[in-house]
Enzyme design. Sequence first.
Site, PDB file in Angstrom:
ATOM      1  N   ASN A 153      38.125  63.363  -1.445  1.00 37.10           N
ATOM      2  CA  ASN A 153      38.353  63.819  -2.817  1.00 37.10           C
ATOM      3  C   ASN A 153      37.125  64.430  -3.470  1.00 37.10           C
ATOM      4  O   ASN A 153      37.251  65.255  -4.359  1.00 37.10           O
ATOM      5  CB  ASN A 153      38.899  62.674  -3.683  1.00 37.10           C
ATOM      6  CG  ASN A 153      38.159  61.382  -3.479  1.00 37.10           C
ATOM      7  OD1 ASN A 153      38.016  60.901  -2.360  1.00 37.10           O
ATOM      8  ND2 ASN A 153      37.663  60.806  -4.553  1.00 37.10           N
ATOM      9  N   SER A 200      50.351  60.857  -3.568  1.00 37.02           N
ATOM     10  CA  SER A 200      50.512  60.570  -4.990  1.00 37.02           C
ATOM     11  C   SER A 200      51.038  61.802  -5.703  1.00 37.02           C
ATOM     12  O   SER A 200      50.530  62.910  -5.494  1.00 37.02           O
ATOM     13  CB  SER A 200      49.154  60.178  -5.570  1.00 37.02           C
ATOM     14  OG  SER A 200      49.260  60.002  -6.966  1.00 37.02           O
ATOM     15  N   ALA A 201      52.049  61.621  -6.564  1.00 38.12           N
ATOM     16  CA  ALA A 201      52.695  62.776  -7.209  1.00 38.12           C
ATOM     17  C   ALA A 201      51.745  63.558  -8.113  1.00 38.12           C
ATOM     18  O   ALA A 201      51.773  64.789  -8.123  1.00 38.12           O
ATOM     19  CB  ALA A 201      53.911  62.304  -8.012  1.00 38.12           C
ATOM     20  N   THR A 238      62.910  47.924 -10.105  1.00 39.43           N
ATOM     21  CA  THR A 238      63.803  49.041 -10.438  1.00 39.43           C
ATOM     22  C   THR A 238      63.081  50.358 -10.225  1.00 39.43           C
ATOM     23  O   THR A 238      61.947  50.536 -10.686  1.00 39.43           O
ATOM     24  CB  THR A 238      64.266  48.903 -11.909  1.00 39.43           C
ATOM     25  OG1 THR A 238      64.927  47.646 -12.040  1.00 39.43           O
ATOM     26  CG2 THR A 238      65.191  50.033 -12.315  1.00 39.43           C
ATOM     27  N   CYS A 326      37.523  58.199 -11.236  1.00 36.55           N
ATOM     28  CA  CYS A 326      37.538  56.756 -11.485  1.00 36.55           C
ATOM     29  C   CYS A 326      36.140  56.174 -11.500  1.00 36.55           C
ATOM     30  O   CYS A 326      35.925  55.084 -12.010  1.00 36.55           O
ATOM     31  CB  CYS A 326      38.389  56.044 -10.450  1.00 36.55           C
ATOM     32  SG  CYS A 326      38.939  57.078  -9.134  1.00 36.55           S
TER      33      CYS A 326
END
Length: 400
Positions: A153, A200-201, A238, A326
């Site tokens: 990254n 990851s979207a 869910t 991060c």
Amino acid sequence: MQRVYLDHNATTPLAPEVFKAMEPYLTGEFGNASSIHAWGQRAKAAVEEARENVARLLGAQASEIIFTSGGTESDNLAILGIVEAARTRSCTKHVVTTAIEHHAVLYAVKALERQGVRATYVPAGSSGVVDPLDIRRAITPDTVLISVMHANNELGTIQPIEEIGRIARDHGVAFHTDAVQSAGKIRVTAAPGVRLLSLSAHKLYGPKGVGALYARKGTPLRPLMYGGHHERDRRPGTENVPGIVGLGRAAELALEQGHEEASHLEKLRDHLEEQILRRVPCAYVNGGASPRLPTTSSISFTGIDGEGLVIALDMRGIACSTGAACSSGSLEPSHVLAAIGKSREEARSTIRFSLGRTTTREDIDYTLEVLSEVVNRLRSLSPNYKEATGDQLSAISIQK
Ligand SMILES: *Cc1c(COP(=O)(O)O)cnc(C)c1O
């Protein structure tokens, strides 16, 4: 003021097509995908269509895709899930990973170490690429997992995962790859040696808070959480239907447009780097000679404080970063730059530009104009750089 977003490795904007696909599931189609009635069945069908699309992006089967809350959860599920499910002849388990992984991998492995699992962190050379032979040498009879990221990254460097996958398979060891940065940008396939793969979207123009883990058929995996029987008993809760629909549409777009987009962005990225090297003295590209993502550029500016540069560029409307989003705010220099042999000084003087789908030539030209002006101004104020201005040799000696 012009606004230029060059921080796509931190997150990407939601594609308009993705938003459109998600919208019905945020409004009228709010059903729970586990319900028997029509609302539930429509939600379920949408989730399964998304699963097909994510599987197609990876050349996998739909039943091999587990939806999660993002890249971090996918990495944790892969690493903790496989190590906890693994049996070894002896009582110690061993994991092989690298020193340049994302913290979602590194800290998951550290957590295992606190429980008595042994770990080897294979270094990457100054090229930012891990040598598969080093991975092979690190394998012991107790090794139950190898985890090596696909594209880094911070540097964009692409790791030889096919070769590492072959080594893993030859040794009968499970192989996980964090493909969060590469999925949708370059071809990412669940190659034969790959057992587990994270994506990851929000790194591929989808929404935040949703991701997927590919787990090859037959891979034993202990869930991280307990609850319902969702996702074939591997990830209860869910389903995030709108998020999953968004990820599915984002995967579909990546498959349709990815190739063309990559070659366009690579040209823009190369233009950015060439012009920086031409206009700004004492600047260099990290990992520049290695296979890299077409979108990422890590550049060090001798004598400059990277964070100061990011702030100065932000004041002119340009968004970039000092490294992983991060870790910014922490005073420690990047573990990735340290792992490829950069000194603290060099790491501190480094910033990352990451391009994306909506980046234009005008964006890059504006950035170049502002960048040379800002770097010159910061250097004229910097005691470190004073003597070195315009003098390559003394700048290099200051670096040491
Ligand atoms: C962003 C990123 C992650 C974390 O993904 P989230 O969806 O933000 O949790 C993991 N690995 C890499 C390489 C990343 O770039």
